[in-house]
Design an enzyme around this catalytic site. Sequence first.
Site, PDB file in Angstrom:
ATOM      1  N   THR A 269      21.065  -2.730  36.015  1.00 38.03           N
ATOM      2  CA  THR A 269      20.796  -3.164  34.640  1.00 38.03           C
ATOM      3  C   THR A 269      22.042  -3.859  34.105  1.00 38.03           C
ATOM      4  OG1 THR A 269      19.153  -1.459  34.222  1.00 38.03           O
ATOM      5  CG2 THR A 269      20.208  -2.407  32.291  1.00 38.03           C
ATOM      6  N   PHE A 271      24.066  -5.186  30.813  1.00 37.83           N
ATOM      7  CA  PHE A 271      24.221  -4.874  29.389  1.00 37.83           C
ATOM      8  C   PHE A 271      25.051  -5.966  28.714  1.00 37.83           C
ATOM      9  CE2 PHE A 271      23.500  -0.919  31.535  1.00 37.83           C
ATOM     10  CZ  PHE A 271      22.753  -0.141  30.657  1.00 37.83           C
TER      11      PHE A 271
END
Length: 374
Positions: A269, A271
């Site tokens: 992921t 960010f």
Amino acid sequence: MAETPKESPTPAQDHALAGLRDQIDAVDRELLKLLNQRAALAQAVGGIKKQQGSLVFRPEREAAVIAGLKAHNPGPLQSDTIAPIWREIMSACRALETPTRVAYLGPAGTFSEQASLGFFGSSIVRVPCTSIDEVFRVTSAGAADFGVVPVENSTEGGVARTLDLLLSTPLFIVAETSLFVRHNLLRVRNDLAEIEAVVAHPQALAQCQGWLAQHLPHAERRPVSSNAEGARLAAQDAKLAAIASDRASSEYGLHIVAPAIQDDAHNRTRFAVLTQPELHPSPRASGRDCTSLVVSVLNRPGALHDLVVPLKTHGVSMTRFESRPARSGGQWEYYFYIDLQGHPDEAHVARALKELRDCCAFFKVLGTYPLDTH
Ligand SMILES: O=C(O)C(=O)C[C@]1(C(=O)O)C=C[C@@H](O)C=C1
């Protein structure tokens, strides 16, 4: 079970061990002296910044420090270990200059918290929030200096709420960081029997749907605000299982019934680190930068093609292109989220951006920042 030693240590080995530990102690004391020297220098930099009224956190400088050290690492320390060590050192130095307040999707144990600590180091003031919306609100209101929000996942793609809020709020991106996301099935009991519902953030449920379909086909999938919130609920009810991090399992005292259940073994992921533009000017060029934009074009033939022409003309690479509906009353119009390699201070990037702006109905720079140094 602990391994039994093959042979008992000889006096010569014990002597060698004690000698090596003495040397480690001496090196540690030298390191401590040097780290304090470094901290005093950072404090002096902080003093000048205060006089100038400029900011303490300089992501491009931190990226350059880490890149420089990685390039000169003589070993045997592995290069991958350089960034986390120096992020902690710089975090401690930064804290001497000023406290850094960081908002993220909490509670304790979320991947957002892990990403925040990985990026800013642990010498920060943590501001856990109950939703991505709250991270934007708290950062916009100045109750946090920075907000850390998930932008995209390598399995599931863009995080819709973040993309929508990036469009509608004035916050901009000053840095990015990415995290390997390992999801585990957590539970009070250490087995898969009698699980009525799996509670997790919708992204985590989606990233594990293959495993869930195979192993828990009849359990309800129940979306909650964060994986850590799911873990908190599962700790109170044996009929629930959560999908969350290793950290959440220890935080909430749950068994890891099944480790690494994400469908993609390399699940990551990304960010974004956000801040208020009035308080923090854009980071300067670091040599390895990304510029994020959101644009829309008029609905006419060839409009999308026109968007990429300036990039090709000026040799600018596009590393991401993603669309979101513009919610324009069912008109099938879209916003396009684009990441470009480079910084507007570079002439070819500036020229491409200018030509791109000219062919867009809507054009907003979401931020320009150093690429992830992990
Ligand atoms: O070089 C600076 O501007 C510093 O404040 C020092 C330092 C560091 O510890 O190296 C600390 C904070 C900044 O984000 C960048 C670097």
